[in-house]
Design an enzyme around this catalytic site. Structure first.
Site, PDB file in Angstrom:
ATOM      1  N   ARG A 108       0.836  -1.194   0.000  1.00 27.11           N
ATOM      2  CA  ARG A 108       0.000   0.000   0.000  1.00 27.11           C
ATOM      3  C   ARG A 108       0.874   1.248   0.000  1.00 27.11           C
ATOM      4  O   ARG A 108       1.707   1.430   0.889  1.00 27.11           O
ATOM      5  CB  ARG A 108      -0.898  -0.013   1.229  1.00 27.11           C
ATOM      6  N   THR A 112      -0.848   7.653  -1.378  1.00 23.22           N
ATOM      7  CA  THR A 112      -2.112   7.548  -2.123  1.00 23.22           C
ATOM      8  C   THR A 112      -3.045   6.498  -1.505  1.00 23.22           C
ATOM      9  O   THR A 112      -4.230   6.464  -1.817  1.00 23.22           O
ATOM     10  CB  THR A 112      -1.845   7.129  -3.581  1.00 23.22           C
ATOM     11  N   ASP A 204      -3.499  -9.549  12.792  1.00 23.24           N
ATOM     12  CA  ASP A 204      -2.793  -9.572  11.507  1.00 23.24           C
ATOM     13  C   ASP A 204      -2.481 -11.018  11.138  1.00 23.24           C
ATOM     14  O   ASP A 204      -1.672 -11.688  11.794  1.00 23.24           O
ATOM     15  CB  ASP A 204      -1.500  -8.755  11.621  1.00 23.24           C
ATOM     16  N   ASP A 207       1.258 -11.837  10.415  1.00 20.75           N
ATOM     17  CA  ASP A 207       2.071 -11.871  11.641  1.00 20.75           C
ATOM     18  C   ASP A 207       1.769 -13.116  12.457  1.00 20.75           C
ATOM     19  O   ASP A 207       2.668 -13.742  13.013  1.00 20.75           O
ATOM     20  CB  ASP A 207       1.802 -10.626  12.492  1.00 20.75           C
TER      21      ASP A 207
HETATM   22  N1  URA Z   1      -5.245  -8.058   7.249  1.00 17.91           N
HETATM   23  C1  URA Z   1      -5.087  -8.779   8.379  1.00 17.91           C
HETATM   24  O1  URA Z   1      -4.144  -9.568   8.479  1.00 17.91           O
HETATM   25  N2  URA Z   1      -5.965  -8.632   9.375  1.00 17.91           N
HETATM   26  C2  URA Z   1      -7.014  -7.787   9.312  1.00 17.91           C
HETATM   27  O2  URA Z   1      -7.792  -7.706  10.250  1.00 17.91           O
HETATM   28  C3  URA Z   1      -7.172  -7.031   8.129  1.00 17.91           C
HETATM   29  C4  URA Z   1      -6.275  -7.186   7.100  1.00 17.91           C
END
Ligand code: URA
Length: 213
Positions: A108, A112, A204, A207
């Protein structure tokens, strides 16, 4: 050709839901998270491939000859949207070992906020294959929409999107941009938070599966 009539397809099977609950818990280890994701990916793959075209082949069993069912057409293409898509890829590939595999890498742009491509490698003849795009989290939908845009530019016409969790915002964005791409997911959660994370979600996914922060 697989025919999935609804845009959003929820897999409510008890095994999927039970495993997802364990994945959501914050105390679930990296090791367990990865294993559960692989297991769920296979159950989602079972649903997403339910209507594959079939043909028959003549075989000999120890008892005699028969015309036995086999999957017809060109090999499927599995497209992992990096990096979290790889957590779904392993399990699906175990179930469909002859599938061709591609990768889409997007980051990302902080100014922008638009997805920018940093890696793109996909199998040939996408126009003749069922293409399954893999990303565990359908959050804003920005990267999913961009990934599907790229796949369509490469000729893909029959695409399915597999995820573990979706936000209503992401589902709506995908429906607007790609109404022809059915989504198969284990759950649609309440909302996105201000940082684009799914709530209640599971945090995430990258992660949690790779043990990074
Ligand atoms: N990506 C992720 O890993 N978790 C989220 O909650 C949103 C996007």
């Amino acid at each position: 050709m697989i025919r999935m009539e609804q845009h959003l397809n929820l897999v409510e099977h008890p095994l999927v839901q039970h495993k997802l609950t364990i994945m959501r818990k914050k105390e679930t280890s990296t090791n367990s998270f990865r294993r559960l994701l692989r297991e769920i990916s296979q159950l989602l793959a079972y649903e997403i491939t339910r209507e594959l075209d079939m043909t028959t082949t003549r075989i000999e069993t120890p008892m005699g000859a028969m015309d036995a069912p086999t999957i017809g057409g060109k090999k499927l293409a599995l497209i992992s949207i990096l990096r979290a898509g790889n957590g779904l890829l392993d399990g699906v590939l175990e179930l469909i070992p002859a599938a061709r595999v591609g990768f889409v890498g997007l980051y990302r742009d902080e100014e922008t906020l638009r997805p920018v491509q940093y890696y793109y490698k996909v199998p040939d003849s996408l126009e003749d294959r069922l293409v399954i795009a893999l990303d565990p989290m359908l959050a804003t939908g920005n990267s999913s929409v961009a990934a599907i845009d790229l796949l369509k530019k490469s000729g893909a016409r029959n695409i399915r999107f597999m995820c573990l969790l979706a936000a209503p915002e992401g589902v709506a964005r995908m429906k607007e941009a790609h109404p022809d791409v059915p989504i198969v997911t284990a759950a649609v959660d309440e909302k996105l938070n201000e940082n684009g994370y799914i709530v209640p979600g599971l945090g995430d996914a990258g992660d949690r599966m790779f043990g990074t922060k």
